[in-house]
Design a protein around this motif. Structure first.
Motif, PDB file in Angstrom:
ATOM      1  N   GLU A   9       0.849  -1.180   0.000  1.00 59.58           N
ATOM      2  CA  GLU A   9       0.000   0.000   0.000  1.00 59.58           C
ATOM      3  C   GLU A   9       0.893   1.240   0.000  1.00 59.58           C
ATOM      4  OE1 GLU A   9      -3.362   2.188  -0.296  1.00 59.58           O
ATOM      5  OE2 GLU A   9      -3.265  -0.004  -0.269  1.00 59.58           O
ATOM      6  N   PRO A  10       1.071   1.892  -1.177  1.00 58.98           N
ATOM      7  CA  PRO A  10       1.976   3.052  -1.254  1.00 58.98           C
ATOM      8  C   PRO A  10       1.461   4.211  -0.405  1.00 58.98           C
ATOM      9  CG  PRO A  10       1.419   2.202  -3.441  1.00 58.98           C
ATOM     10  CD  PRO A  10       0.462   1.584  -2.477  1.00 58.98           C
ATOM     11  N   LYS A  20       3.308  11.762  13.542  1.00 60.16           N
ATOM     12  CA  LYS A  20       3.552  10.501  14.232  1.00 60.16           C
ATOM     13  C   LYS A  20       5.046  10.201  14.313  1.00 60.16           C
ATOM     14  CE  LYS A  20       2.369   5.588  14.119  1.00 60.16           C
ATOM     15  NZ  LYS A  20       1.641   4.514  13.390  1.00 60.16           N
ATOM     16  N   ALA A  21       5.755  10.465  13.224  1.00 57.43           N
ATOM     17  CA  ALA A  21       7.198  10.198  13.202  1.00 57.43           C
ATOM     18  C   ALA A  21       7.927  11.052  14.231  1.00 57.43           C
ATOM     19  CB  ALA A  21       7.752  10.466  11.801  1.00 57.43           C
ATOM     20  N   ILE A  22       7.551  12.303  14.357  1.00 50.60           N
ATOM     21  CA  ILE A  22       8.202  13.196  15.324  1.00 50.60           C
ATOM     22  C   ILE A  22       7.918  12.740  16.749  1.00 50.60           C
ATOM     23  CG2 ILE A  22       8.280  15.553  16.211  1.00 50.60           C
ATOM     24  CD1 ILE A  22       7.606  16.490  13.368  1.00 50.60           C
ATOM     25  N   GLU A  23       6.670  12.367  17.014  1.00 51.72           N
ATOM     26  CA  GLU A  23       6.308  11.901  18.356  1.00 51.72           C
ATOM     27  C   GLU A  23       7.102  10.648  18.730  1.00 51.72           C
ATOM     28  OE1 GLU A  23       2.121  11.385  18.191  1.00 51.72           O
ATOM     29  OE2 GLU A  23       1.683  13.529  18.002  1.00 51.72           O
ATOM     30  N   PHE A  51      11.068   2.952   6.268  1.00 51.92           N
ATOM     31  CA  PHE A  51      10.167   1.799   6.318  1.00 51.92           C
ATOM     32  C   PHE A  51       8.696   2.218   6.421  1.00 51.92           C
ATOM     33  CE2 PHE A  51      14.235   0.313   8.039  1.00 51.92           C
ATOM     34  CZ  PHE A  51      14.453  -0.820   7.274  1.00 51.92           C
ATOM     35  N   ARG A  52       8.251   3.140   5.589  1.00 56.53           N
ATOM     36  CA  ARG A  52       6.853   3.588   5.635  1.00 56.53           C
ATOM     37  C   ARG A  52       6.157   3.458   4.278  1.00 56.53           C
ATOM     38  NH1 ARG A  52       6.084   6.410  10.597  1.00 56.53           N
ATOM     39  NH2 ARG A  52       8.079   6.728  11.655  1.00 56.53           N
ATOM     40  N   ASN A  53       6.758   2.707   3.356  1.00 58.94           N
ATOM     41  CA  ASN A  53       6.162   2.483   2.031  1.00 58.94           C
ATOM     42  C   ASN A  53       5.856   3.788   1.305  1.00 58.94           C
ATOM     43  OD1 ASN A  53       6.220  -0.305   2.459  1.00 58.94           O
ATOM     44  ND2 ASN A  53       4.155  -0.345   3.322  1.00 58.94           N
ATOM     45  N   ILE A  54       6.715   4.773   1.471  1.00 58.32           N
ATOM     46  CA  ILE A  54       6.511   6.067   0.824  1.00 58.32           C
ATOM     47  C   ILE A  54       6.824   5.946  -0.659  1.00 58.32           C
ATOM     48  CG2 ILE A  54       7.297   8.461   0.708  1.00 58.32           C
ATOM     49  CD1 ILE A  54       7.985   8.212   3.704  1.00 58.32           C
ATOM     50  N   LEU A  55       5.880   6.321  -1.482  1.00 64.72           N
ATOM     51  CA  LEU A  55       6.066   6.300  -2.930  1.00 64.72           C
ATOM     52  C   LEU A  55       6.466   7.678  -3.450  1.00 64.72           C
ATOM     53  CD1 LEU A  55       5.819   4.943  -5.727  1.00 64.72           C
ATOM     54  CD2 LEU A  55       3.383   5.520  -5.689  1.00 64.72           C
ATOM     55  N   GLN A  70      15.893  11.135   6.911  1.00 65.27           N
ATOM     56  CA  GLN A  70      16.025   9.729   6.546  1.00 65.27           C
ATOM     57  C   GLN A  70      14.763   9.280   5.810  1.00 65.27           C
ATOM     58  OE1 GLN A  70      17.735   8.694  10.816  1.00 65.27           O
ATOM     59  NE2 GLN A  70      17.822   6.894   9.482  1.00 65.27           N
ATOM     60  N   LEU A  71      14.938   8.898   4.540  1.00 65.88           N
ATOM     61  CA  LEU A  71      13.842   8.397   3.711  1.00 65.88           C
ATOM     62  C   LEU A  71      14.198   7.025   3.152  1.00 65.88           C
ATOM     63  CD1 LEU A  71      12.959  11.694   1.810  1.00 65.88           C
ATOM     64  CD2 LEU A  71      11.480  10.500   3.427  1.00 65.88           C
TER      65      LEU A  71
END
Length: 378
Positions: A9-10, A20-23, A51-55, A70-71
């Motif tokens: 799921e992209p 969420k990432a910052i928290e 590791f977040r399936n970022i497209l 970091q991506l």
């Protein structure tokens, strides 16, 4: 969209994802405060979206003071939407599906760039990165040694990783790279020795023998793995130091001083109400007790009593502001001192460990070379 995403799921970077990432970067107790009080994206200097399936890269324009991003380990196909991150120093886009180097023109402060494990076939469009010191583009589709020549424009480049590209199979690969980039300190996670630099001046010289290729590959893989583990440890230690020192105290002080101001505002409202009631009773001679002379001087009219109470309120708020400023200043001095010491200790530890790894790999290489020398001539 490619068939490889059928079971994935992209995602596209949005406010919910970065919030969420910052928290998650904060310790649990601080994370709760950050979630409740809210986070100003302009104050964030490091962001991890691995590791977040970022497209697709998007919605990062608010992080104008970001220095580390970091991506890695996503499914990104194109480098884009990084124009506003002009303070970026460290960028990791490894383990994605990028085919073309682009979209980096405004990142003039970038020092460390990782594009390893992608699908890149040409080194290009990096002219603006004149501060570049570390460049990792291993395990891509680079096929010609001429790509290395492009890197000559980066005068500060000291660490380069090309391992795993087809061009590394050329028998003169190491000598070619060192000849064109004589200021390199590390190539493919190995220290560039004086001997290599000297020999690189003679491209016609042969290095190694075909039957040792497998053993050399094993040594390089071991070096790669050890360096990768050390880099991971160093990054984790750095994140811990900055995570604890940078946010914990400032959020706590902000929360405490907000409570102080709320208390002062409530005190001001109640004091004003009491003062006006006392004024009305004084004018009607209904006060139950005698008041001090200085208080009676204020019970002249509504304007006088309101001005006096407001003046007192303003003085109290100024004292709270001054106290907050003093505390934050002291904390900043302390944080700077502790951070500098911790960072220097980590730098010293990291350098010592890298020296140990390099020495170990050099010893293995030397043993392999000695085996080659001792081998009988057929």
């Amino acid at each position: 969209m490619s068939d490889i995403y059928n079971d994935i799921e992209p995602n596209v970077i949005d406010d919910e994802m970065v919030q969420k990432a910052i928290e998650e970067q904060f310790p649990e107790d601080i994370g709760k405060i950050a979630k409740r009080e809210g986070i100003n994206f302009k104050d964030v200097t490091e962001l991890q979206l691995s590791f977040r399936n970022i497209l697709q890269i998007d919605n990062l324009w608010q992080f104008e003071n970001l220095t580390k991003l970091q991506l890695d380990n996503n499914i990104i196909e194109k480098i884009e939407a990084l124009e506003s991150l002009v303070h970026l120093v460290w960028l990791d886009l490894s383990f994605n599906n990028i085919e073309v180097i682009e979209g980096l023109d405004t990142l003039v402060k970038l020092q460390d760039l990782s594009l390893s494990n992608n699908r890149i076939s040409k080194i290009e469009h990096m002219d603006a990165l004149q501060e570049l010191q570390i460049f990792s583009i291993g395990k891509n589709n680079l096929t010609t040694l001429e790509d290395v020549i492009y890197l000559r424009r980066f005068k500060k480049l000291r660490t380069l990783n090309l391992t795993g590209n087809p061009l590394c199979n050329d028998e003169h690969y190491t000598l070619f790279v060192v000849a064109y980039l004589p200021d390199l300190v590390y190539l493919d996670f190995r220290l560039v020795s004086d001997t290599t630099v000297s020999v690189s001046a003679f491209p016609a010289c042969e290095i190694g023998q075909q039957h040792l290729t497998e053993h050399l590959g094993d040594i390089l893989q071991l070096s790669d793995a050890l360096m990768a583990l050390e880099m991971l440890i160093a990054d984790q230690l750095e994140v811990r130091v900055h995570r604890v020192l940078r946010s914990a105290f400032s959020l706590t002080i902000f929360s405490t001083m907000t409570q102080c101001r709320d208390l002062e505002n409530r005190h001001h409202e109640e004091l004003l109400e009491i003062s006006i009631t006392a004024l009305e009773k004084s004018l009607k001679n209904e006060l139950d007790e005698d008041l001090p002379a200085d208080v009676q001087m204020l019970l002249v009219d509504r304007t006088t009593i309101v001005n006096a109470v407001n003046t007192s309120h303003g003085i109290h708020l100024l004292k709270i502001d001054k106290r907050e400023s003093d505390i934050l200043s002291n904390i900043n001095h302390w944080q700077t001192s502790v951070t500098e010491k911790a960072v220097q200790n980590e730098i010293d530890r990291n350098r010592e460990r890298i020296r140990e790894i390099v020495q170990y790999i050099d010893n293995l290489q030397e043993e392999l070379d000695n085996l080659e020398i001792m081998e009988p001539i057929v």
